[in-house]
Design a protein around this motif. Structure first.
Motif, PDB file in Angstrom:
ATOM      1  N   PRO A   1      32.930 -38.493 -10.273  1.00  0.00           N
ATOM      2  CA  PRO A   1      32.825 -39.898 -10.413  1.00  0.00           C
ATOM      3  C   PRO A   1      32.068 -40.642  -9.719  1.00  0.00           C
ATOM      4  N   GLY A   2      31.336 -41.879 -10.423  1.00  0.00           N
ATOM      5  CA  GLY A   2      30.437 -42.634  -9.524  1.00  0.00           C
ATOM      6  C   GLY A   2      31.273 -43.790  -8.899  1.00  0.00           C
ATOM      7  N   ASN A   3      30.684 -44.331  -7.759  1.00  0.00           N
ATOM      8  CA  ASN A   3      31.422 -45.193  -6.981  1.00  0.00           C
ATOM      9  C   ASN A   3      31.561 -46.503  -7.674  1.00  0.00           C
ATOM     10  N   THR A   4      32.339 -47.170  -7.967  1.00  0.00           N
ATOM     11  CA  THR A   4      32.541 -48.229  -8.650  1.00  0.00           C
ATOM     12  C   THR A   4      32.914 -49.381  -7.851  1.00  0.00           C
ATOM     13  N   SER A   5      32.937 -49.330  -6.592  1.00  0.00           N
ATOM     14  CA  SER A   5      33.045 -50.575  -5.773  1.00  0.00           C
ATOM     15  C   SER A   5      31.989 -51.564  -5.545  1.00  0.00           C
ATOM     16  N   ASN A   6      31.729 -52.320  -6.537  1.00  0.00           N
ATOM     17  CA  ASN A   6      30.613 -53.085  -6.518  1.00  0.00           C
ATOM     18  C   ASN A   6      31.089 -54.319  -7.494  1.00  0.00           C
ATOM     19  N   SER A   7      30.269 -55.290  -7.352  1.00  0.00           N
ATOM     20  CA  SER A   7      30.689 -56.770  -8.079  1.00  0.00           C
ATOM     21  C   SER A   7      30.822 -56.566  -9.349  1.00  0.00           C
ATOM     22  N   VAL A   8      30.371 -55.433 -10.181  1.00  0.00           N
ATOM     23  CA  VAL A   8      30.733 -55.591 -11.783  1.00  0.00           C
ATOM     24  C   VAL A   8      31.594 -54.414 -12.121  1.00  0.00           C
TER      25      VAL A   8
ATOM     26  N   SER B   1      31.147 -51.029 -11.933  1.00  0.00           N
ATOM     27  CA  SER B   1      30.811 -49.790 -12.868  1.00  0.00           C
ATOM     28  C   SER B   1      29.634 -49.133 -12.131  1.00  0.00           C
ATOM     29  N   ARG B   2      29.416 -48.081 -12.437  1.00  0.00           N
ATOM     30  CA  ARG B   2      28.223 -47.085 -11.804  1.00  0.00           C
ATOM     31  C   ARG B   2      27.844 -46.353 -12.857  1.00  0.00           C
ATOM     32  N   VAL B   3      26.375 -46.173 -13.184  1.00  0.00           N
ATOM     33  CA  VAL B   3      25.635 -45.384 -13.915  1.00  0.00           C
ATOM     34  C   VAL B   3      25.029 -44.362 -13.252  1.00  0.00           C
ATOM     35  N   THR B   4      25.268 -43.138 -13.360  1.00  0.00           N
ATOM     36  CA  THR B   4      24.490 -41.747 -12.820  1.00  0.00           C
ATOM     37  C   THR B   4      23.693 -41.201 -14.027  1.00  0.00           C
ATOM     38  N   GLN B   5      22.253 -41.404 -13.380  1.00  0.00           N
ATOM     39  CA  GLN B   5      21.213 -41.176 -14.449  1.00  0.00           C
ATOM     40  C   GLN B   5      20.703 -39.682 -14.211  1.00  0.00           C
ATOM     41  N   VAL B   6      20.507 -39.169 -15.320  1.00  0.00           N
ATOM     42  CA  VAL B   6      19.800 -37.830 -15.473  1.00  0.00           C
ATOM     43  C   VAL B   6      18.388 -38.004 -16.159  1.00  0.00           C
TER      44      VAL B   6
ATOM     45  N   ALA C   1      35.393 -48.979 -13.464  1.00  0.00           N
ATOM     46  CA  ALA C   1      36.913 -49.425 -12.958  1.00  0.00           C
ATOM     47  C   ALA C   1      37.578 -50.013 -13.809  1.00  0.00           C
ATOM     48  N   PRO C   2      38.738 -50.301 -13.925  1.00  0.00           N
ATOM     49  CA  PRO C   2      39.551 -51.442 -14.682  1.00  0.00           C
ATOM     50  C   PRO C   2      39.136 -52.670 -14.893  1.00  0.00           C
ATOM     51  N   GLN C   3      38.755 -53.186 -15.928  1.00  0.00           N
ATOM     52  CA  GLN C   3      38.054 -54.411 -16.145  1.00  0.00           C
ATOM     53  C   GLN C   3      36.445 -54.284 -15.736  1.00  0.00           C
ATOM     54  N   GLY C   4      35.999 -52.908 -15.407  1.00  0.00           N
ATOM     55  CA  GLY C   4      34.618 -52.852 -15.022  1.00  0.00           C
ATOM     56  C   GLY C   4      33.599 -53.037 -16.214  1.00  0.00           C
ATOM     57  N   LEU C   5      32.413 -53.634 -15.826  1.00  0.00           N
ATOM     58  CA  LEU C   5      31.412 -54.039 -16.673  1.00  0.00           C
ATOM     59  C   LEU C   5      30.171 -53.232 -16.591  1.00  0.00           C
ATOM     60  N   ASN C   6      29.623 -52.781 -17.814  1.00  0.00           N
ATOM     61  CA  ASN C   6      28.130 -52.511 -17.487  1.00  0.00           C
ATOM     62  C   ASN C   6      27.378 -53.571 -18.001  1.00  0.00           C
ATOM     63  N   PRO C   7      26.818 -54.398 -17.384  1.00  0.00           N
ATOM     64  CA  PRO C   7      26.296 -55.762 -17.824  1.00  0.00           C
ATOM     65  C   PRO C   7      25.265 -55.603 -18.819  1.00  0.00           C
TER      66      PRO C   7
ATOM     67  N   LYS D   1      43.239 -48.594 -16.699  1.00  0.00           N
ATOM     68  CA  LYS D   1      42.903 -47.701 -15.910  1.00  0.00           C
ATOM     69  C   LYS D   1      41.341 -47.232 -15.922  1.00  0.00           C
ATOM     70  N   LYS D   2      40.870 -46.389 -15.174  1.00  0.00           N
ATOM     71  CA  LYS D   2      39.226 -46.117 -15.060  1.00  0.00           C
ATOM     72  C   LYS D   2      38.973 -45.716 -16.266  1.00  0.00           C
ATOM     73  N   ALA D   3      37.737 -45.777 -16.740  1.00  0.00           N
ATOM     74  CA  ALA D   3      37.032 -45.112 -17.972  1.00  0.00           C
ATOM     75  C   ALA D   3      35.800 -44.493 -17.665  1.00  0.00           C
ATOM     76  N   VAL D   4      35.411 -43.470 -18.616  1.00  0.00           N
ATOM     77  CA  VAL D   4      34.310 -42.638 -18.301  1.00  0.00           C
ATOM     78  C   VAL D   4      33.599 -42.420 -19.704  1.00  0.00           C
ATOM     79  N   ALA D   5      32.271 -42.666 -19.753  1.00  0.00           N
ATOM     80  CA  ALA D   5      31.409 -42.361 -21.002  1.00  0.00           C
ATOM     81  C   ALA D   5      29.974 -41.746 -20.581  1.00  0.00           C
ATOM     82  N   PHE D   6      29.727 -40.941 -21.566  1.00  0.00           N
ATOM     83  CA  PHE D   6      28.325 -40.179 -21.234  1.00  0.00           C
ATOM     84  C   PHE D   6      27.379 -40.832 -22.373  1.00  0.00           C
ATOM     85  N   ALA D   7      26.093 -40.743 -22.095  1.00  0.00           N
ATOM     86  CA  ALA D   7      25.234 -41.435 -23.146  1.00  0.00           C
ATOM     87  C   ALA D   7      23.717 -40.556 -23.214  1.00  0.00           C
ATOM     88  N   GLY D   8      23.388 -40.410 -24.333  1.00  0.00           N
ATOM     89  CA  GLY D   8      21.872 -39.601 -24.340  1.00  0.00           C
ATOM     90  C   GLY D   8      20.902 -40.944 -24.774  1.00  0.00           C
TER      91      GLY D   8
END
Length: 225
Positions: free
Chosen positions: A69-76, A78-83, A104-110, A173-180
């Protein structure tokens, strides 16, 4: 075990879906072109310089860690882990990349855009409110149309190349997604960061007129970035 199966299905789906998207990157002219670390290069090209094929190993096509899991302890929240090609050199010239997004709960990828890639996203855990906005309409009487959907595990949504889009965790609760993404290096422009956090700052006169607000509002927003 259940999560591991979901992760495997997610990565498989993203890989298959992305391979069907027409890549915006140039088509390769050889089997592979493993990228060389060109951070100190004196000459820059549109892409990455190729490694000598005789020195290529299986590790050049390998990345580990998307199970973490990425660290979502930030202002928005959410955390994006890139490959992308910057993390996995073997992606060079292949027109594809992958990300994991933790919320995180109520987390946003802006709201943001990928200037060089279409994105296909699959949810593996939680519930996400996602959407994108169309480009400025040719007819000035038409609005920028918003397309939105609530996604649950196993649901897939596509964000067209270059359009502003977002994801918001509407669950408790937390959420997780993957994207191509259909580029080895899709790039990302986070709208708020780019507009209010540019270096040097955009003139407040410009932003005041653009957003039709008081200059003190612009001053406050710029101070947040």
């Amino acid at each position: 075990m259940k999560y591991s199966i979901c992760l495997l299905l997610a990565v498989t789906l993203v890989g298959l879906s992305s391979s069907l998207v027409y890549a915006s990157d140039p088509s390769p002219l050889q089997d592979f072109c493993v990228a060389v670390n060109d951070s100190n290069a004196a000459v820059f090209v549109n892409g990455k310089i190729c490694k000598d094929p005789k020195t290529v190993t299986a590790d050049d096509f390998y990345f580990s860690g998307l199970n973490k899991p990425g660290n979502t302890s930030n202002s928005v929240g959410s955390r994006v882990t890139q490959v992308t090609v910057n993390q996995l050199a073997g992606l060079n010239t292949l027109g594809i990349s992958l990300v994991r997004i933790d919320y995180a709960p109520q987390g946003l990828n802006p709201p943001h855009t990928h200037p060089r890639a279409t994105e296909v996203l699959v949810v593996v855990e939680g519930a996400l409110y996602v959407g994108f906005v169309t480009s400025n309409p040719a007819n000035p009487k038409m609005k920028n149309k918003l397309f939105t959907k609530i996604l649950h595990p196993g649901d897939v949504f596509v964000f067209p190349e270059g359009l502003i889009h977002f994801q918001f965790n509407v669950g408790k609760k937390k959420a997780v997604a993957f994207a191509g993404l259909s580029s080895q290096n899709p790039g990302v422009i986070t709208i708020a960061n780019a507009v209010f956090g540019s270096d040097p700052p955009i003139s407040r006169d410009v932003l005041t007129k653009a957003f039709q607000v008081d200059k003190n509002v612009i001053k406050y927003l710029q101070s947040q970035f």
